[in-house]
Motif scaffolding. Structure first.
Motif, PDB file in Angstrom:
ATOM      1  N   LEU A  17     -10.073  12.826  10.116  1.00  0.00           N
ATOM      2  CA  LEU A  17     -10.917  13.205  11.246  1.00  0.00           C
ATOM      3  C   LEU A  17     -10.939  12.186  12.382  1.00  0.00           C
ATOM      4  N   LEU A  18     -10.771  10.901  12.069  1.00  0.00           N
ATOM      5  CA  LEU A  18     -10.967   9.886  13.106  1.00  0.00           C
ATOM      6  C   LEU A  18      -9.740   9.072  13.479  1.00  0.00           C
ATOM      7  N   ARG A  19      -8.752   8.969  12.612  1.00  0.00           N
ATOM      8  CA  ARG A  19      -7.701   7.983  12.860  1.00  0.00           C
ATOM      9  C   ARG A  19      -6.254   8.485  12.859  1.00  0.00           C
ATOM     10  N   CYS A  20      -5.936   9.469  12.084  1.00  0.00           N
ATOM     11  CA  CYS A  20      -4.542   9.880  11.915  1.00  0.00           C
ATOM     12  C   CYS A  20      -3.935  10.344  13.244  1.00  0.00           C
ATOM     13  N   PRO A  21      -2.871   9.668  13.701  1.00  0.00           N
ATOM     14  CA  PRO A  21      -2.250  10.049  14.968  1.00  0.00           C
ATOM     15  C   PRO A  21      -1.612  11.439  14.931  1.00  0.00           C
ATOM     16  N   ALA A  22      -1.280  11.917  13.759  1.00  0.00           N
ATOM     17  CA  ALA A  22      -0.662  13.242  13.647  1.00  0.00           C
ATOM     18  C   ALA A  22      -1.623  14.354  14.065  1.00  0.00           C
ATOM     19  N   TYR A  23      -2.917  14.095  14.012  1.00  0.00           N
ATOM     20  CA  TYR A  23      -3.914  15.113  14.359  1.00  0.00           C
ATOM     21  C   TYR A  23      -4.713  14.752  15.607  1.00  0.00           C
ATOM     22  N   SER A  24      -4.222  13.806  16.385  1.00  0.00           N
ATOM     23  CA  SER A  24      -4.984  13.353  17.551  1.00  0.00           C
ATOM     24  C   SER A  24      -5.243  14.476  18.557  1.00  0.00           C
ATOM     25  N   ASP A  25      -4.288  15.345  18.803  1.00  0.00           N
ATOM     26  CA  ASP A  25      -4.497  16.443  19.756  1.00  0.00           C
ATOM     27  C   ASP A  25      -5.548  17.428  19.258  1.00  0.00           C
ATOM     28  N   GLU A  29      -5.083   8.724   2.517  1.00  0.00           N
ATOM     29  CA  GLU A  29      -5.389  10.054   3.039  1.00  0.00           C
ATOM     30  C   GLU A  29      -6.836  10.370   2.651  1.00  0.00           C
ATOM     31  N   SER A  30      -7.728  10.208   3.616  1.00  0.00           N
ATOM     32  CA  SER A  30      -9.151  10.418   3.373  1.00  0.00           C
ATOM     33  C   SER A  30      -9.724  11.281   4.488  1.00  0.00           C
ATOM     34  N   VAL A  31     -10.938  11.744   4.296  1.00  0.00           N
ATOM     35  CA  VAL A  31     -11.596  12.537   5.329  1.00  0.00           C
ATOM     36  C   VAL A  31     -11.740  11.708   6.606  1.00  0.00           C
ATOM     37  N   GLU A  32     -12.144  10.465   6.467  1.00  0.00           N
ATOM     38  CA  GLU A  32     -12.308   9.608   7.637  1.00  0.00           C
ATOM     39  C   GLU A  32     -10.980   9.405   8.369  1.00  0.00           C
ATOM     40  N   HIS A  33      -9.916   9.155   7.633  1.00  0.00           N
ATOM     41  CA  HIS A  33      -8.600   8.980   8.267  1.00  0.00           C
ATOM     42  C   HIS A  33      -8.193  10.258   8.996  1.00  0.00           C
ATOM     43  N   CYS A  66      -1.525   8.774   3.521  1.00  0.00           N
ATOM     44  CA  CYS A  66      -1.340   9.932   4.387  1.00  0.00           C
ATOM     45  C   CYS A  66       0.151  10.245   4.517  1.00  0.00           C
ATOM     46  N   ARG A  67       0.487  11.509   4.349  1.00  0.00           N
ATOM     47  CA  ARG A  67       1.885  11.933   4.443  1.00  0.00           C
ATOM     48  C   ARG A  67       2.277  12.348   5.846  1.00  0.00           C
ATOM     49  N   LYS A  68       1.318  12.357   6.763  1.00  0.00           N
ATOM     50  CA  LYS A  68       1.591  12.833   8.114  1.00  0.00           C
ATOM     51  C   LYS A  68       1.765  11.730   9.147  1.00  0.00           C
ATOM     52  N   CYS A  69       1.505  10.484   8.776  1.00  0.00           N
ATOM     53  CA  CYS A  69       1.640   9.414   9.761  1.00  0.00           C
ATOM     54  C   CYS A  69       2.247   8.178   9.111  1.00  0.00           C
ATOM     55  N   HIS A 127      -6.861  12.625  -2.771  1.00  0.00           N
ATOM     56  CA  HIS A 127      -7.199  13.609  -3.797  1.00  0.00           C
ATOM     57  C   HIS A 127      -5.935  14.191  -4.430  1.00  0.00           C
ATOM     58  N   LEU A 128      -4.957  14.529  -3.610  1.00  0.00           N
ATOM     59  CA  LEU A 128      -3.717  15.087  -4.158  1.00  0.00           C
ATOM     60  C   LEU A 128      -3.017  14.100  -5.079  1.00  0.00           C
ATOM     61  N   HIS A 129      -3.100  12.835  -4.767  1.00  0.00           N
ATOM     62  CA  HIS A 129      -2.510  11.814  -5.622  1.00  0.00           C
ATOM     63  C   HIS A 129      -3.245  11.755  -6.966  1.00  0.00           C
ATOM     64  N   ARG A 130      -4.558  11.832  -6.920  1.00  0.00           N
ATOM     65  CA  ARG A 130      -5.356  11.783  -8.155  1.00  0.00           C
ATOM     66  C   ARG A 130      -5.055  12.942  -9.095  1.00  0.00           C
ATOM     67  N   ILE A 131      -4.779  14.112  -8.539  1.00  0.00           N
ATOM     68  CA  ILE A 131      -4.509  15.270  -9.397  1.00  0.00           C
ATOM     69  C   ILE A 131      -3.014  15.485  -9.646  1.00  0.00           C
ATOM     70  N   GLY A 132      -2.198  14.508  -9.253  1.00  0.00           N
ATOM     71  CA  GLY A 132      -0.775  14.556  -9.544  1.00  0.00           C
ATOM     72  C   GLY A 132       0.063  15.423  -8.629  1.00  0.00           C
ATOM     73  N   LYS A 133      -0.453  15.781  -7.471  1.00  0.00           N
ATOM     74  CA  LYS A 133       0.286  16.629  -6.526  1.00  0.00           C
ATOM     75  C   LYS A 133       0.973  15.837  -5.421  1.00  0.00           C
TER      76      LYS A 133
END
Length: 81
Positions: free
Chosen positions: A29-37, A23-27, A14-17, A2-8
């Motif tokens: 909530l379910l996959r991004c290692p940066a938020y695993s904990d 960078e999606s809701v599914e990534h 994903c900028r965190k992994c 979304h941030l890419h679409r609006i030019g931000k």
């Protein structure tokens, strides 16, 4: 994404992994290692009810709503831009 679409953001990834994933809701909530904990309590609650965890199940299960809100609160180190 979304941030890419609006030019931000320069990229829709994903900028965190380093998974090079969109960078999606599914990534997030379910996959991004940066938020695993942060994700562990939510996934543990879902796993108690059903072995297969999906975004659809997480978003439609009333009992996971509180944990979803906790997970979706951005950490202090999150880069908003």
């Amino acid at each position: 994404m979304h941030l890419h679409r609006i030019g931000k953001a320069d990229s829709p990834n994903c900028r965190k992994c380093s998974m090079n994933s969109l960078e999606s809701v599914e990534h997030y909530l379910l996959r991004c290692p940066a938020y695993s904990d942060r994700r562990k309590p939510l996934l543990a609650q879902c796993a108690q009810r059903d072995r297969q965890i999906s975004l659809r199940k997480i978003l439609s299960a009333p009992r996971t709503f509180h944990r979803l809100l906790t997970l979706s609160t951005l950490p202090a180190d999150y880069d908003r831009h």
